[in-house]
Design a protein around this motif. Structure first.
Motif, PDB file in Angstrom:
ATOM      1  N   GLU A 145     116.044  58.183 -35.479  1.00 43.47           N
ATOM      2  CA  GLU A 145     115.948  59.465 -35.906  1.00 43.47           C
ATOM      3  C   GLU A 145     116.321  59.513 -37.486  1.00 43.47           C
ATOM      4  N   ASP A 146     117.270  58.568 -37.676  1.00 42.53           N
ATOM      5  CA  ASP A 146     117.698  58.599 -38.962  1.00 42.53           C
ATOM      6  C   ASP A 146     117.110  57.481 -39.993  1.00 42.53           C
ATOM      7  N   ALA A 147     116.182  56.549 -39.354  1.00 47.73           N
ATOM      8  CA  ALA A 147     115.693  55.328 -40.068  1.00 47.73           C
ATOM      9  C   ALA A 147     114.896  55.773 -41.269  1.00 47.73           C
ATOM     10  N   ARG A 148     114.258  56.863 -41.129  1.00 47.52           N
ATOM     11  CA  ARG A 148     113.433  57.107 -42.349  1.00 47.52           C
ATOM     12  C   ARG A 148     114.121  57.406 -43.683  1.00 47.52           C
ATOM     13  N   SER A 149     115.277  58.016 -43.504  1.00 46.67           N
ATOM     14  CA  SER A 149     116.165  58.298 -44.685  1.00 46.67           C
ATOM     15  C   SER A 149     116.769  57.023 -45.289  1.00 46.67           C
ATOM     16  N   MET A 150     116.627  55.749 -44.685  1.00 43.27           N
ATOM     17  CA  MET A 150     117.027  54.733 -45.290  1.00 43.27           C
ATOM     18  C   MET A 150     115.890  53.947 -46.108  1.00 43.27           C
ATOM     19  N   ILE A 151     114.725  54.269 -45.919  1.00 42.13           N
ATOM     20  CA  ILE A 151     113.433  53.683 -46.691  1.00 42.13           C
ATOM     21  C   ILE A 151     113.567  54.378 -48.367  1.00 42.13           C
ATOM     22  N   ALA A 152     113.296  53.268 -49.344  1.00 40.04           N
ATOM     23  CA  ALA A 152     113.061  53.937 -50.619  1.00 40.04           C
ATOM     24  C   ALA A 152     111.498  53.714 -51.020  1.00 40.04           C
ATOM     25  N   GLY A 153     110.774  53.067 -50.111  1.00 41.74           N
ATOM     26  CA  GLY A 153     109.389  53.509 -50.438  1.00 41.74           C
ATOM     27  C   GLY A 153     108.644  52.232 -49.815  1.00 41.74           C
ATOM     28  N   TYR A 154     107.374  51.905 -50.362  1.00 40.10           N
ATOM     29  CA  TYR A 154     106.194  51.220 -49.612  1.00 40.10           C
ATOM     30  C   TYR A 154     105.455  50.372 -50.643  1.00 40.10           C
ATOM     31  N   MET A 155     105.054  49.231 -50.174  1.00 36.84           N
ATOM     32  CA  MET A 155     104.215  48.265 -50.809  1.00 36.84           C
ATOM     33  C   MET A 155     102.969  47.823 -50.306  1.00 36.84           C
ATOM     34  N   VAL A 156     102.250  47.407 -50.828  1.00 42.03           N
ATOM     35  CA  VAL A 156     101.052  46.378 -50.194  1.00 42.03           C
ATOM     36  C   VAL A 156     101.604  45.049 -50.071  1.00 42.03           C
ATOM     37  N   CYS A 157     101.394  44.297 -49.096  1.00 35.65           N
ATOM     38  CA  CYS A 157     101.691  42.954 -49.027  1.00 35.65           C
ATOM     39  C   CYS A 157     100.866  41.958 -48.144  1.00 35.65           C
ATOM     40  N   ASN A 158     100.690  40.797 -48.766  1.00 29.88           N
ATOM     41  CA  ASN A 158     100.017  39.915 -47.942  1.00 29.88           C
ATOM     42  C   ASN A 158     100.827  38.771 -47.470  1.00 29.88           C
ATOM     43  N   ASP A 159     100.976  38.648 -45.941  1.00 32.47           N
ATOM     44  CA  ASP A 159     101.964  37.727 -45.521  1.00 32.47           C
ATOM     45  C   ASP A 159     101.013  36.445 -45.162  1.00 32.47           C
ATOM     46  N   VAL A 160     100.949  35.700 -46.495  1.00 36.78           N
ATOM     47  CA  VAL A 160     100.133  34.667 -46.442  1.00 36.78           C
ATOM     48  C   VAL A 160     100.710  33.538 -45.620  1.00 36.78           C
ATOM     49  N   SER A 161      99.861  32.741 -44.728  1.00 38.38           N
ATOM     50  CA  SER A 161     100.608  31.958 -43.712  1.00 38.38           C
ATOM     51  C   SER A 161      99.770  30.734 -43.897  1.00 38.38           C
ATOM     52  N   VAL A 162     100.638  29.563 -43.522  1.00 40.12           N
ATOM     53  CA  VAL A 162     100.110  28.084 -43.456  1.00 40.12           C
ATOM     54  C   VAL A 162     100.221  27.645 -41.939  1.00 40.12           C
ATOM     55  N   ARG A 163      99.018  28.144 -41.208  1.00 41.71           N
ATOM     56  CA  ARG A 163      98.891  28.020 -39.823  1.00 41.71           C
ATOM     57  C   ARG A 163      99.382  26.775 -39.107  1.00 41.71           C
ATOM     58  N   ASP A 164      99.146  25.657 -39.675  1.00 37.76           N
ATOM     59  CA  ASP A 164      99.501  24.500 -38.930  1.00 37.76           C
ATOM     60  C   ASP A 164     101.138  24.282 -39.212  1.00 37.76           C
ATOM     61  N   TRP A 165     101.514  24.589 -40.235  1.00 36.02           N
ATOM     62  CA  TRP A 165     103.097  24.453 -40.398  1.00 36.02           C
ATOM     63  C   TRP A 165     103.704  25.473 -39.747  1.00 36.02           C
ATOM     64  N   GLN A 166     103.116  26.795 -39.544  1.00 35.92           N
ATOM     65  CA  GLN A 166     103.617  27.804 -39.010  1.00 35.92           C
ATOM     66  C   GLN A 166     103.981  27.342 -37.474  1.00 35.92           C
ATOM     67  N   GLN A 167     102.923  26.720 -36.876  1.00 33.75           N
ATOM     68  CA  GLN A 167     102.773  26.588 -35.469  1.00 33.75           C
ATOM     69  C   GLN A 167     103.540  25.388 -34.838  1.00 33.75           C
ATOM     70  N   ARG A 168     104.010  24.584 -36.028  1.00 34.91           N
ATOM     71  CA  ARG A 168     104.760  23.348 -35.730  1.00 34.91           C
ATOM     72  C   ARG A 168     106.379  23.879 -34.995  1.00 34.91           C
ATOM     73  N   SER A 169     106.726  25.140 -35.591  1.00 34.49           N
ATOM     74  CA  SER A 169     107.968  25.581 -35.123  1.00 34.49           C
ATOM     75  C   SER A 169     108.122  26.904 -34.759  1.00 34.49           C
ATOM     76  N   PRO A 170     108.902  27.041 -33.749  1.00 33.58           N
ATOM     77  CA  PRO A 170     108.979  28.512 -33.061  1.00 33.58           C
ATOM     78  C   PRO A 170     109.713  29.463 -34.045  1.00 33.58           C
ATOM     79  N   THR A 171     110.232  29.020 -35.161  1.00 41.25           N
ATOM     80  CA  THR A 171     110.886  30.026 -36.157  1.00 41.25           C
ATOM     81  C   THR A 171     109.586  30.484 -37.461  1.00 41.25           C
ATOM     82  N   PHE A 172     108.565  29.974 -37.207  1.00 40.22           N
ATOM     83  CA  PHE A 172     107.453  30.264 -38.383  1.00 40.22           C
ATOM     84  C   PHE A 172     107.851  29.999 -39.743  1.00 40.22           C
ATOM     85  N   THR A 173     109.582  29.744 -40.134  1.00 41.17           N
ATOM     86  CA  THR A 173     110.087  30.018 -41.320  1.00 41.17           C
ATOM     87  C   THR A 173     108.924  29.364 -42.541  1.00 41.17           C
TER      88      THR A 173
END
Ligand code: MN
Length: 283
Positions: A145-173
């Protein structure tokens, strides 16, 4: 406010977008100040930032940069829309039983209209339309119930992903952190200008063809749950970026990956859009 970092006449400054112009706020934030440093002083600076009425520079005469380039964290939640969780499951990714967080390393941050590299070592370049949250206050063990007060604001994002490299590791990093693969912007819309962050239409196109569309209300774990859960483990700090998940329609399911020359565009209702062209990575 719509807070931006912009470059005009070879200098990059913090400003706010008003209509089709940018008001330079560097007299208040200090020259060369980072958005993260500004957000550290957010409560103190805010009245002056809101009051600034200097003559605006036309938006067409500036380059908009990533609003934040130096956050301490750029975290992203995976499989957080039901239909996307289903399609990812069908593609062989195990459905999580709790919030699934991974890192996008902060060096991947990219401008709202800057090119995205197609890596030399992969042709599995994928898009993910996301609403990004910017933290505004240092906080730990935040109640939902307090979480919203911690937010400064919002942006648009594209979480661009290289799928073969993502899937090689459980961390996705690695697959989530290639250089240029974190375009954000075009500005930080402050929380007071968003009536309900869970009632925003979000959509993505490639070359004008719609690939993803959702309401942010379709998140499995909403933004407040995300802040509560993350802050059980770690202190959240001003400028931290949370990417809140992508809806269905990603290329890993259709086999339709992005190629050189493609233009990928993400828009969130009321927050503007980002648009990036795919270019061949240079050695
Ligand atoms: Mn994502």
């Amino acid at each position: 406010m719509k807070l931006v970092r912009f470059t005009h006449e070879d200098s990059t400054r913090i400003g706010k977008v008003v209509g089709d112009g940018v008001i330079d706020l560097s007299a208040i934030t200090g020259p060369g100040a980072s958005m993260k440093a500004m957000l550290d002083r957010w409560e103190d600076l805010r009245p002056a930032l809101e009051a600034a009425r200097e003559i605006a520079i036309p938006l067409v005469n500036v380059t908009l940069e990533a609003p934040i380039v130096d956050p301490r964290k750029f975290l992203a939640i995976g499989m957080n829309y039901e239909k996307h969780a289903q399609e990812a499951e069908a593609a062989g990714i195990k459905r999580p039983t709790s919030q699934l967080w991974f890192n996008k390393q902060v060096q991947c941050i990219n401008g709202p209209y800057a090119p995205i590299d197609l890596p030399m070592i992969s042709d599995k370049l994928d898009y993910e339309a996301e609403l990004a949250v910017v933290i505004g206050k240092r906080c730990r063990r935040v109640a939902r119930e307090d979480a919203r007060s911690m937010i400064a604001g919002y942006m648009v994002c594209n979480d661009v992903s290289v799928r073969d490299w993502q899937q090689r590791s459980p961390t996705f990093t690695l697959g989530k952190s290639f250089d240029t693969h974190g375009p954000i912007g075009p500005w930080i819309t402050t929380d007071d200008e968003v009536a309900d962050p869970h009632a925003l239409e979000m959509w993505l196109t490639v070359n004008g063809n719609e690939k993803q569309r959702t309401s942010t209300g379709d998140m499995i774990y909403d933004i407040y749950d995300q802040i509560a859960y993350l802050s059980e483990a770690m202190t959240l700090e001003p400028g931290d970026i949370l990417a809140t998940g992508t809806p269905s329609g990603v290329g890993i399911v259709t086999g339709d990956f992005m190629k050189v020359g493609d233009v990928v565009r993400v828009e969130v209702q009321g927050l503007g859009h980002i648009e990036n062209e795919i270019v061949a990575e240079q050695a």
